[in-house]
Design a protein around this motif. Sequence first.
Motif, PDB file in Angstrom:
ATOM      1  N   MET A 115     -59.638   4.079   2.373  1.00 15.69           N
ATOM      2  CA  MET A 115     -60.630   3.527   3.260  1.00 15.69           C
ATOM      3  C   MET A 115     -59.975   3.323   4.620  1.00 15.69           C
ATOM      4  O   MET A 115     -58.872   2.827   4.714  1.00 15.69           O
ATOM      5  CB  MET A 115     -61.149   2.204   2.706  1.00 15.69           C
ATOM      6  N   LYS A 116     -60.669   3.735   5.647  1.00 16.56           N
ATOM      7  CA  LYS A 116     -60.135   3.687   6.998  1.00 16.56           C
ATOM      8  C   LYS A 116     -61.095   2.899   7.882  1.00 16.56           C
ATOM      9  O   LYS A 116     -62.297   3.164   7.873  1.00 16.56           O
ATOM     10  CB  LYS A 116     -59.968   5.119   7.515  1.00 16.56           C
ATOM     11  N   GLN A 117     -60.558   1.948   8.627  1.00 14.49           N
ATOM     12  CA  GLN A 117     -61.407   1.192   9.538  1.00 14.49           C
ATOM     13  C   GLN A 117     -61.923   2.119  10.624  1.00 14.49           C
ATOM     14  O   GLN A 117     -61.173   2.904  11.202  1.00 14.49           O
ATOM     15  CB  GLN A 117     -60.643   0.034  10.162  1.00 14.49           C
ATOM     16  N   ALA A 118     -63.216   2.041  10.878  1.00 20.75           N
ATOM     17  CA  ALA A 118     -63.828   2.898  11.883  1.00 20.75           C
ATOM     18  C   ALA A 118     -63.379   2.472  13.276  1.00 20.75           C
ATOM     19  O   ALA A 118     -63.279   1.288  13.574  1.00 20.75           O
ATOM     20  CB  ALA A 118     -65.348   2.826  11.771  1.00 20.75           C
ATOM     21  N   GLU A 119     -63.113   3.436  14.103  1.00 24.02           N
ATOM     22  CA  GLU A 119     -62.686   3.178  15.470  1.00 24.02           C
ATOM     23  C   GLU A 119     -63.782   2.417  16.218  1.00 24.02           C
ATOM     24  O   GLU A 119     -64.950   2.756  16.138  1.00 24.02           O
ATOM     25  CB  GLU A 119     -62.422   4.521  16.151  1.00 24.02           C
ATOM     26  N   GLY A 120     -63.403   1.376  16.933  1.00 23.05           N
ATOM     27  CA  GLY A 120     -64.359   0.632  17.734  1.00 23.05           C
ATOM     28  C   GLY A 120     -65.131  -0.425  16.977  1.00 23.05           C
ATOM     29  O   GLY A 120     -66.059  -1.017  17.509  1.00 23.05           O
ATOM     30  N   ILE A 147     -64.738  -3.746  13.917  1.00 22.46           N
ATOM     31  CA  ILE A 147     -63.878  -4.539  13.033  1.00 22.46           C
ATOM     32  C   ILE A 147     -64.468  -4.680  11.640  1.00 22.46           C
ATOM     33  O   ILE A 147     -63.809  -5.157  10.732  1.00 22.46           O
ATOM     34  CB  ILE A 147     -63.600  -5.934  13.634  1.00 22.46           C
ATOM     35  N   TYR A 148     -65.712  -4.273  11.434  1.00 25.91           N
ATOM     36  CA  TYR A 148     -66.348  -4.460  10.132  1.00 25.91           C
ATOM     37  C   TYR A 148     -66.935  -3.186   9.525  1.00 25.91           C
ATOM     38  O   TYR A 148     -67.533  -3.229   8.458  1.00 25.91           O
ATOM     39  CB  TYR A 148     -67.430  -5.541  10.224  1.00 25.91           C
ATOM     40  N   ILE A 149     -66.778  -2.058  10.156  1.00 27.84           N
ATOM     41  CA  ILE A 149     -67.276  -0.798   9.606  1.00 27.84           C
ATOM     42  C   ILE A 149     -66.079   0.054   9.189  1.00 27.84           C
ATOM     43  O   ILE A 149     -65.120   0.193   9.934  1.00 27.84           O
ATOM     44  CB  ILE A 149     -68.133  -0.030  10.635  1.00 27.84           C
ATOM     45  N   GLU A 196     -67.137   4.726  17.498  1.00 27.40           N
ATOM     46  CA  GLU A 196     -65.920   5.000  18.247  1.00 27.40           C
ATOM     47  C   GLU A 196     -65.805   3.981  19.370  1.00 27.40           C
ATOM     48  O   GLU A 196     -66.797   3.456  19.856  1.00 27.40           O
ATOM     49  CB  GLU A 196     -65.884   6.421  18.788  1.00 27.40           C
ATOM     50  N   ALA A 197     -64.585   3.718  19.761  1.00 29.90           N
ATOM     51  CA  ALA A 197     -64.329   2.766  20.831  1.00 29.90           C
ATOM     52  C   ALA A 197     -64.814   3.339  22.156  1.00 29.90           C
ATOM     53  O   ALA A 197     -64.665   4.527  22.426  1.00 29.90           O
ATOM     54  CB  ALA A 197     -62.843   2.455  20.906  1.00 29.90           C
ATOM     55  N   LYS A 198     -65.397   2.482  22.971  1.00 27.91           N
ATOM     56  CA  LYS A 198     -65.851   2.911  24.292  1.00 27.91           C
ATOM     57  C   LYS A 198     -64.646   3.058  25.209  1.00 27.91           C
ATOM     58  O   LYS A 198     -63.815   2.169  25.304  1.00 27.91           O
ATOM     59  CB  LYS A 198     -66.832   1.887  24.866  1.00 27.91           C
ATOM     60  N   ASN A 199     -64.570   4.208  25.866  1.00 29.14           N
ATOM     61  CA  ASN A 199     -63.472   4.455  26.795  1.00 29.14           C
ATOM     62  C   ASN A 199     -64.033   5.211  27.991  1.00 29.14           C
ATOM     63  O   ASN A 199     -64.176   6.427  27.958  1.00 29.14           O
ATOM     64  CB  ASN A 199     -62.360   5.249  26.121  1.00 29.14           C
ATOM     65  N   VAL A 200     -64.361   4.489  29.039  1.00 29.79           N
ATOM     66  CA  VAL A 200     -64.993   5.096  30.213  1.00 29.79           C
ATOM     67  C   VAL A 200     -64.005   5.859  31.086  1.00 29.79           C
ATOM     68  O   VAL A 200     -64.408   6.535  32.026  1.00 29.79           O
ATOM     69  CB  VAL A 200     -65.734   4.039  31.063  1.00 29.79           C
TER      70      VAL A 200
END
Length: 79
Positions: free
Chosen positions: A1-6, A8-10, A42-46
């Motif tokens: 199981m891998k924590q989804a990027e962006g 903390i709970y998915i 995914e994490a937001k990266n502008v």
Amino acid sequence: MKQAEGSIYIFSYPQGLQKLLEFMKQNYQSPKIYITENGITEAKNVTLGLDVVLKDPHRIECILRHLYRIKMAMKQVIH
């Protein structure tokens, strides 16, 4: 199981999809199953440029992992 990027709970858990498909086949007389949504956060990266964002390796890897597990579930229920 891998924590989804962006998030903390998915978590991303392709093996869970395989287990669910095998369970449904074995316990519910092979129902038709339609997977209509299987996204990833995914994490937001502008600061990323459009050329980098469009390559989207994070999403491609996620989809490939899930497709692999679907393939493995199909192999398991055939044998």
